[in-house]
Design a protein around this motif. Structure first.
Motif, short mmCIF file in Angstrom:
data_model
loop_
_atom_site.label_atom_id
_atom_site.label_comp_id
_atom_site.label_asym_id
_atom_site.label_seq_id
_atom_site.Cartn_x
_atom_site.Cartn_y
_atom_site.Cartn_z
N TYR A 127 9.09 20.01 -32.10
CA TYR A 127 8.29 20.20 -30.90
C TYR A 127 8.57 21.57 -30.26
O TYR A 127 7.65 22.30 -29.92
CB TYR A 127 8.56 19.07 -29.89
CG TYR A 127 7.78 19.24 -28.61
CD1 TYR A 127 6.44 18.90 -28.55
CD2 TYR A 127 8.38 19.78 -27.48
CE1 TYR A 127 5.71 19.08 -27.38
CE2 TYR A 127 7.66 19.97 -26.31
CZ TYR A 127 6.32 19.61 -26.27
OH TYR A 127 5.60 19.81 -25.12
N ALA A 131 5.83 24.52 -29.92
CA ALA A 131 5.52 25.03 -28.58
C ALA A 131 5.81 26.52 -28.49
O ALA A 131 5.06 27.27 -27.84
CB ALA A 131 6.31 24.25 -27.54
N ARG A 134 2.96 28.35 -30.16
CA ARG A 134 1.79 28.37 -29.29
C ARG A 134 1.96 29.41 -28.18
O ARG A 134 1.06 30.22 -27.93
CB ARG A 134 1.52 27.00 -28.68
CG ARG A 134 0.26 26.99 -27.79
CD ARG A 134 -0.06 25.62 -27.25
NE ARG A 134 1.04 25.15 -26.42
CZ ARG A 134 1.17 23.90 -25.98
NH1 ARG A 134 0.26 23.00 -26.30
NH2 ARG A 134 2.18 23.55 -25.23
N GLU A 138 -0.31 32.80 -27.69
CA GLU A 138 -1.09 32.85 -26.45
C GLU A 138 -0.84 34.13 -25.66
O GLU A 138 -1.67 34.53 -24.85
CB GLU A 138 -0.81 31.63 -25.58
CG GLU A 138 -1.45 30.37 -26.13
CD GLU A 138 -1.09 29.10 -25.37
OE1 GLU A 138 -0.15 29.14 -24.54
OE2 GLU A 138 -1.73 28.06 -25.63
N LEU A 146 -8.48 32.33 -29.22
CA LEU A 146 -7.76 31.09 -29.47
C LEU A 146 -8.72 29.95 -29.78
O LEU A 146 -8.50 29.16 -30.69
CB LEU A 146 -6.88 30.74 -28.26
CG LEU A 146 -5.73 31.70 -27.97
CD1 LEU A 146 -5.09 31.36 -26.63
CD2 LEU A 146 -4.71 31.69 -29.09
N TYR A 152 -4.95 27.73 -34.74
CA TYR A 152 -4.46 27.50 -33.38
C TYR A 152 -4.84 26.10 -32.91
O TYR A 152 -4.04 25.40 -32.31
CB TYR A 152 -5.01 28.57 -32.43
CG TYR A 152 -4.63 28.31 -31.00
CD1 TYR A 152 -3.35 28.60 -30.54
CD2 TYR A 152 -5.54 27.76 -30.11
CE1 TYR A 152 -2.98 28.36 -29.22
CE2 TYR A 152 -5.19 27.51 -28.79
CZ TYR A 152 -3.92 27.81 -28.35
OH TYR A 152 -3.55 27.55 -27.05
N GLN A 153 -6.06 25.70 -33.20
CA GLN A 153 -6.51 24.36 -32.80
C GLN A 153 -5.69 23.27 -33.48
O GLN A 153 -5.31 22.28 -32.86
CB GLN A 153 -8.00 24.18 -33.09
CG GLN A 153 -8.90 25.13 -32.30
CD GLN A 153 -8.67 25.07 -30.81
OE1 GLN A 153 -8.48 24.00 -30.23
NE2 GLN A 153 -8.64 26.22 -30.15
N CYS A 156 -2.33 23.06 -31.77
CA CYS A 156 -2.42 22.31 -30.51
C CYS A 156 -2.51 20.81 -30.76
O CYS A 156 -1.88 20.02 -30.04
CB CYS A 156 -3.61 22.80 -29.69
SG CYS A 156 -3.40 24.47 -29.04
N ASP A 157 -3.26 20.42 -31.79
CA ASP A 157 -3.35 19.00 -32.14
C ASP A 157 -1.99 18.46 -32.57
O ASP A 157 -1.59 17.36 -32.18
CB ASP A 157 -4.36 18.78 -33.27
CG ASP A 157 -5.80 19.01 -32.84
OD1 ASP A 157 -6.07 19.04 -31.60
OD2 ASP A 157 -6.66 19.19 -33.73
N ILE A 159 0.94 19.55 -31.69
CA ILE A 159 1.80 19.48 -30.50
C ILE A 159 1.47 18.23 -29.68
O ILE A 159 2.37 17.51 -29.26
CB ILE A 159 1.67 20.76 -29.65
CG1 ILE A 159 2.30 21.94 -30.39
CG2 ILE A 159 2.32 20.58 -28.27
CD1 ILE A 159 2.03 23.29 -29.76
N ARG A 160 0.18 17.97 -29.48
CA ARG A 160 -0.22 16.78 -28.71
C ARG A 160 0.26 15.50 -29.40
O ARG A 160 0.78 14.59 -28.76
CB ARG A 160 -1.74 16.74 -28.53
CG ARG A 160 -2.25 17.58 -27.38
CD ARG A 160 -3.72 17.32 -27.09
NE ARG A 160 -4.58 17.79 -28.17
CZ ARG A 160 -5.03 19.04 -28.28
NH1 ARG A 160 -4.71 19.94 -27.39
NH2 ARG A 160 -5.81 19.38 -29.28
N ARG A 163 4.08 15.28 -29.15
CA ARG A 163 4.44 14.97 -27.76
C ARG A 163 4.19 13.50 -27.44
O ARG A 163 4.99 12.84 -26.79
CB ARG A 163 3.64 15.87 -26.80
CG ARG A 163 3.87 15.62 -25.33
CD ARG A 163 5.31 15.93 -24.95
NE ARG A 163 5.64 15.48 -23.65
CZ ARG A 163 5.88 16.28 -22.63
NH1 ARG A 163 5.83 17.58 -22.77
NH2 ARG A 163 6.18 15.78 -21.46
#
Length: 194
Positions: A127, A131, A134, A138, A146, A152-153, A156-157, A159-160, A163
């Motif tokens: 994680y 992060a 990212r 950024e 982005l 990048y997408q 983010c997926d 990471i979600r 998390r």
């Protein structure tokens, strides 16, 4: 008495490698390597943190990083480089990315953070690494860039999703388990040092 952690500085600029080693040598066992080949020779299970330049003679730091991960070494890797990150960096297996120049306090804090992360379980370490990727990208890309990049997408997926799993694990802890974990974090019990 615990042995100091081992930091491998991989930097082809000898003066800079010596400076980094000097800054860290009071607290850590520091090794230096000036090429990818030398770095791979220095890498072993005793290395806790690698400070890795991306631009090295003959072979890139990216190649060294790939070898670190292929060998499944239990170490944290910081890319410490003059190369501004681009979307290709999202595919690399680093734990954090720092653009030079680096000040002494920043380098010392970086090593401390990476050593602290190494005490967490694999999911928490992942994680933090994701992060960090990212945050790194950024700082160099616009919101439109982005939004248009699939890598990048996907990041983010990931990471979600990670998390969400971590949040669920925390939610599943009963009060006694939570207090035991908190106590261990405060006292350092259960934490091993290499």
């Amino acid at each position: 008495m615990r042995e100091p952690a081992t930091v491998l500085v991989v930097e082809d600029e000898r003066e800079l490698a010596a400076l980094f080693a000097d800054w860290l040598s009071d607290s850590y066992d520091v090794r230096t390597a000036y090429s990818a080949a030398a770095a791979l020779d220095e890498l072993d299970e005793d290395v806790n943190v690698v400070l890795l330049d991306r631009r090295l003679p003959e072979q890139s730091g990216d190649d060294v990083l790939a070898e670190v991960r292929e060998r499944d070494l239990d170490c944290q890797v910081a890319m410490v480089t003059a190369v501004d990150p681009d979307f290709d960096a999202l595919e690399l297996g680093f734990d954090t990315y720092v653009v030079k120049p680096v000040e002494r306090d920043e380098l010392e804090d970086l090593v401390k953070q990476l050593l602290a992360r190494s005490l967490y379980n694999d999911d928490v370490q992942e994680y933090f690494a994701l992060a960090s990727k990212r945050a790194t990208i950024e700082t160099t890309k616009s919101a439109a860039e982005l939004a248009d990049d699939d890598r990048y997408q996907r990041l983010c997926d990931e990471i979600r999703e990670l998390r969400s799993r971590l949040d669920q694990r925390v939610a599943d802890l009963d009060e006694e388990d939570f207090l035991a974990v908190f106590h261990d974090l405060q006292t350092g019990d259960g934490a091993t040092s290499n």
